[in-house]
Design an enzyme around this catalytic site. Structure first.
Site: not given
Ligand code: NAP
Length: 235
Positions: A133, A146
């Site tokens: 991130s 975070y």
């Molecule tokens: P999201 O829509 O909430 O999806 C998160 C994913 O992680 C889901 O598939 C969830 O699936 C899984 N997950 C959560 N806890 C878990 C665990 N303990 N074990 C295995 N799987 C788990 O979030 P996203 O925005 O796509 O985020 C994905 C990554 O991108 C993260 O690392 C986040 O820090 C990073 N990121 C996000 C943003 C943003 O603004 N959205 C920006 C920069 C970086 P289940 O609930 O089915 O387990």
């Protein structure tokens, strides 16, 4: 451009958001995919290995990796994507959120790579990509824990690169700013927050991941940072 056809990848946190977009892009490029998440969703991708895998549990990660290797004969790509976030003043942050961010974002990254590495070392074209991130590159307000978990992820990959480069494994931290997913509306955030307008899509991030993976093998992208135009220019 390097062709990914026939390669095999494991994606953590593949059930929604960025992980699902990455998994779909990989499958479209002819990559065999092993998908892990707590819900175990296969996203309707034909032939995919999909299983319940909480990245806080090294045994579940080993099972996901082993099942993927057994199905497809090896492993070339690991996308460490599973992640959680909670926001607000540090003292107000519930302990369970603090623990979860460290367990999933920091320890989960290390456990995921440990599970995959023995197989990646046997590949001629191995890549590890973390979805880190912008919060892993600079301190952001109300995101102290975070940010520290994402700094840890970026630092871990940067150090690991020293060990793995000589063995032909490329280590890349993809560092997006705001992406419109469920995550972005996580604890402490609401849709009307000005910093959340104009966010990128999960597909934008998947394109960045695919770009790093398809670079010719004579070079590697260590860190790729990008943010919505609406986001401020910090620091
Ligand atoms: P999201 O829509 O909430 O999806 C998160 C994913 O992680 C889901 O598939 C969830 O699936 C899984 N997950 C959560 N806890 C878990 C665990 N303990 N074990 C295995 N799987 C788990 O979030 P996203 O925005 O796509 O985020 C994905 C990554 O991108 C993260 O690392 C986040 O820090 C990073 N990121 C996000 C943003 C943003 O603004 N959205 C920006 C920069 C970086 P289940 O609930 O089915 O387990």
């Amino acid at each position: 451009m390097s062709d990914l056809l026939g390669a095999t990848a494991v994606v953590t946190g593949a059930s929604r958001g960025i992980g699902a977009a990455v998994a779909r892009s990989l499958a479209e490029a002819g990559v065999n995919v092993g998908l892990g998440s707590r819900s175990g969703d296969d996203l309707g991708i034909e032939g995919a290995v999909a299983r319940h895998c909480d990245v806080r549990d090294p045994h579940q990660l080993k099972e996901l990796v082993d099942e993927t290797v057994e199905a497809f004969g090896g492993l070339d790509i690991l996308v460490v994507n599973a992640g959680v976030g909670a926001y607000g003043p540090f003292l107000d942050l519930p302990s369970k959120d603090l623990e979860e961010m460290v367990d999933v974002n920091v320890k989960g990254t290390m456990y995921s790579i440990r599970a995959a590495l023995p197989h990646l070392l046997k590949s001629e074209r191995a890549d590890i990509v973390t979805v880190a991130s912008e919060a892993g590159r600079r301190g952001l307000p109300l995101e102290a824990v975070y940010c520290s978990s994402k700094f840890a992820q970026v630092g871990f990959m940067s150090a690991l690169d020293h060990e793995l480069r000589e063995q032909g494994i490329r280590c890349t931290s993809v560092c997006p700013g705001g992406v419109a997913t469920d995550f972005a509306m996580g604890h402490g955030r609401t849709p009307d927050m000005p910093e959340l307008t104009g966010m990128m899509s999960s597909e934008d991030v998947a394109e960045a991941v695919m770009f790093t993976l398809t670079r010719p093998r004579n070079h590697r992208i260590l860190e790729m940072a990008f943010r919505p135009v609406t986001e401020t220019s910090w620091g």
